[in-house]
Design a protein around this motif. Structure first.
Motif, PDB file in Angstrom:
ATOM      1  N   ASN A 348       0.758  -1.301  -0.044  1.00  0.00           N
ATOM      2  CA  ASN A 348       0.154   0.116  -0.078  1.00  0.00           C
ATOM      3  C   ASN A 348       0.806   1.307  -0.195  1.00  0.00           C
ATOM      4  O   ASN A 348       1.772   1.475   0.780  1.00  0.00           O
ATOM      5  CB  ASN A 348      -0.760   0.122   1.376  1.00  0.00           C
ATOM      6  CG  ASN A 348      -0.143  -0.235   2.360  1.00  0.00           C
ATOM      7  OD1 ASN A 348       0.575  -0.958   2.541  1.00  0.00           O
ATOM      8  ND2 ASN A 348      -0.527   0.454   3.529  1.00  0.00           N
ATOM      9  N   LYS A 349       0.355   2.113  -0.753  1.00  0.00           N
ATOM     10  CA  LYS A 349       1.106   3.571  -1.007  1.00  0.00           C
ATOM     11  C   LYS A 349       0.858   4.381   0.190  1.00  0.00           C
ATOM     12  O   LYS A 349       2.008   5.298   0.474  1.00  0.00           O
ATOM     13  CB  LYS A 349       0.432   4.230  -2.225  1.00  0.00           C
ATOM     14  CG  LYS A 349       1.519   5.405  -2.787  1.00  0.00           C
ATOM     15  CD  LYS A 349       0.776   5.996  -3.933  1.00  0.00           C
ATOM     16  CE  LYS A 349       0.492   4.997  -5.138  1.00  0.00           C
ATOM     17  NZ  LYS A 349      -0.061   5.734  -6.296  1.00  0.00           N
ATOM     18  N   GLU A 350       0.094   4.094   1.129  1.00  0.00           N
ATOM     19  CA  GLU A 350      -0.389   4.957   2.183  1.00  0.00           C
ATOM     20  C   GLU A 350       0.528   4.926   3.289  1.00  0.00           C
ATOM     21  O   GLU A 350       0.671   5.734   4.158  1.00  0.00           O
ATOM     22  CB  GLU A 350      -1.887   4.721   2.816  1.00  0.00           C
ATOM     23  CG  GLU A 350      -2.769   5.224   1.574  1.00  0.00           C
ATOM     24  CD  GLU A 350      -2.955   4.157   0.463  1.00  0.00           C
ATOM     25  OE1 GLU A 350      -2.685   2.872   0.643  1.00  0.00           O
ATOM     26  OE2 GLU A 350      -3.874   4.424  -0.440  1.00  0.00           O
ATOM     27  N   SER A 353       4.061   7.436   5.241  1.00  0.00           N
ATOM     28  CA  SER A 353       4.022   8.240   6.479  1.00  0.00           C
ATOM     29  C   SER A 353       4.336   7.458   7.744  1.00  0.00           C
ATOM     30  O   SER A 353       4.859   8.155   8.721  1.00  0.00           O
ATOM     31  CB  SER A 353       2.740   9.079   6.506  1.00  0.00           C
ATOM     32  OG  SER A 353       1.668   8.040   6.599  1.00  0.00           O
TER      33      SER A 353
END
Length: 459
Positions: A348-350, A353
């Motif tokens: 997943n790109k998220e 952070s």
């Protein structure tokens, strides 16, 4: 006056012999048919005089002795007795010492009682967990006699191979340096034949019987950098995190290796001897008065070059792999380890952070397991970059070798073909290995390289 006192008085006036004879006659104890003996009264009188003089002398001596004389005499007697007791104790102590000395000499001759300072502490422990050894089908080695039979060597050779000295004139390893891909030099310790044979036995009969973690891909049969990369291709990763463990082999010390063999079921004695065979300090060669010596620069650790070292790291890293894989699975990530290279694949790109927090958690687990991260070699690779895992790119959904590396191999093969293999400062075996590597990853691309290699004559 009683009868006893009367007899004493008569003896004083005459003699004991006269009184005794008279009394025997009086009471009928002298036989009538035996004539009475003649008593020499002159000798009796002389005897009485001598006894009298002796008594007077004794009285005079007693009067002359003082209290101090008596004390000195008592002390003298006591000191003589004390010296006698001390002599007996010394003789007994000497006897016991000689017995212990002989027993110790016999023990040293028949057993291994010392392998060097800091490493002999468990040699007296002989308890073997046979059930644990049977669990992994490991050889039952309960003492040094069993070990020398298994290794097919004699006791003196085992002593020589397992004894540690900080300074030696003959090393069991040939040390040399090779350049690292990332820069700097890597020290390789290649074992000499006798220690290599012992390590080969340990590798084939003990370490190969221990199941490896599914996450480990380095130095394991039927696993490779190819299987390592495929773990992450299946995740279709958006991010790849590569982490390198610092000083991987040197961080596995003698104590950790000995503990590993003890956990497998071997006694402290056998675990010590096996660990001594599998570890070696990094040594520096020095010259003193024309003689060559090898000086230990630290504690005994896994030598990079021994066949046992990678297998030992895989067993010791079992819990590390389990914990890191558990962390990855809890987040839906992929995880694998090839020797000291750790890789996480993140779909997943998220998650970008949270990367810092995740790496900190990984770092804590690695520290807790006795290793360190090489912070200079932490790489976070997104889709827009070449996502490389142990030398293979996974961006295209299958493992590929970099074009730069293929071009380099092509140039080397061409120069070897036209100018001769000597011109490239490379061995024919190295060329074979490089072509085999291409064949493992991309068999179609390997055909043209094999064709060129077939036209090169070995030097």
């Amino acid at each position: 006056m009683g009868r006893r006192e009367e007899l004493y008085e008569e003896i004083k006036k005459s003699s004991k012999e006269v009184v005794t004879l008279r009394e025997m006659i009086k009471f009928g104890f002298w036989p009538k048919d035996i004539p009475l003996p003649e008593i020499n009264m002159e000798m009796v009188e002389r005897k009485k005089e001598v006894i009298k003089k002796i008594r007077e002398l004794n009285k005079e001596l007693v009067r002359e002795r003082t209290f101090d004389d008596v004390v000195k005499e008592i002390r003298k007697e006591r000191m003589a007795e004390s010296r006698k007791r001390k002599k007996l104790r010394r003789e007994e102590k000497k006897r016991l010492y000689e017995e212990r000395k002989a027993a110790w000499a016999k023990k040293r001759e028949e057993e291994i009682v010392h392998v060097g300072n800091k490493y002999s502490g468990m040699l007296h422990k002989n308890e073997t967990n046979i059930e644990a050894l049977k669990r992994f089908n490991l050889p039952i080695i309960q003492n040094h006699i069993d070990l020398i039979k298994e290794l097919q060597i004699d006791l003196s050779t085992l002593r020589w191979l397992t004894y540690h000295r900080d300074v030696v004139s003959i090393s069991h390893y040939v040390q040399f340096e090779v350049p690292k891909k990332s820069g700097g030099m890597r020290t390789i310790s290649a074992p000499k034949p006798k220690i290599a044979a012992a390590q080969r036995y340990i590798f084939e009969n003990i370490l190969c019987n221990i199941p490896s973690s599914n996450c480990a891909h380095g130095f394991i049969q039927k696993r490779s950098i190819l299987t390592n990369s495929k773990v992450h291709i299946e995740k279709n990763p958006n991010l790849i995190i590569n982490i390198d463990l610092k000083d991987f082999f040197p961080s596995i010390t003698f104590i950790r290796v000995r503990g590993l063999f003890q956990k497998l079921g071997y006694s402290g004695q056998i675990a010590t001897l096996l660990a001594m065979l599998c570890t070696e300090p990094h040594r520096k060669e020095v010259q003193v008065d024309g003689d060559k010596y090898y000086v230990a620069l630290g504690d005994r650790v896994l030598p990079q070059g021994a066949c046992t070292s990678p297998a030992i790291t895989n067993v010791i890293c079992w819990r590390l792999d389990s914990r890191l894989n558990g962390l990855a699975r809890s987040k839906g990530f992929g995880y694998s380890r090839y020797a000291d290279d750790i890789t996480f694949s993140i779909p997943n790109k998220e998650f970008r952070s949270e990367i810092g927090k995740f790496v900190n958690t990984v770092n804590k687990i690695i520290k807790d397991e006795g290793f360190r991260i090489n912070k200079k070699k932490i790489r976070i690779l997104g889709k827009h970059r070449r996502q490389e895992i142990t030398g293979l790119a996974v961006n295209e959904g299958y493992p590929t070798i970099s074009r730069k590396w293929l071009r380099k191999l092509k140039a080397i093969l061409y120069n070897c073909k036209t100018k001769g293999i000597e011109s490239q400062n490379i061995s024919y075996q190295t060329l074979q290995g490089m072509v085999s590597f291409v064949n493992m990853v991309s068999p179609n691309k390997a055909n043209k390289f094999r064709e060129v290699l077939s036209k090169i004559k070995p030097s």
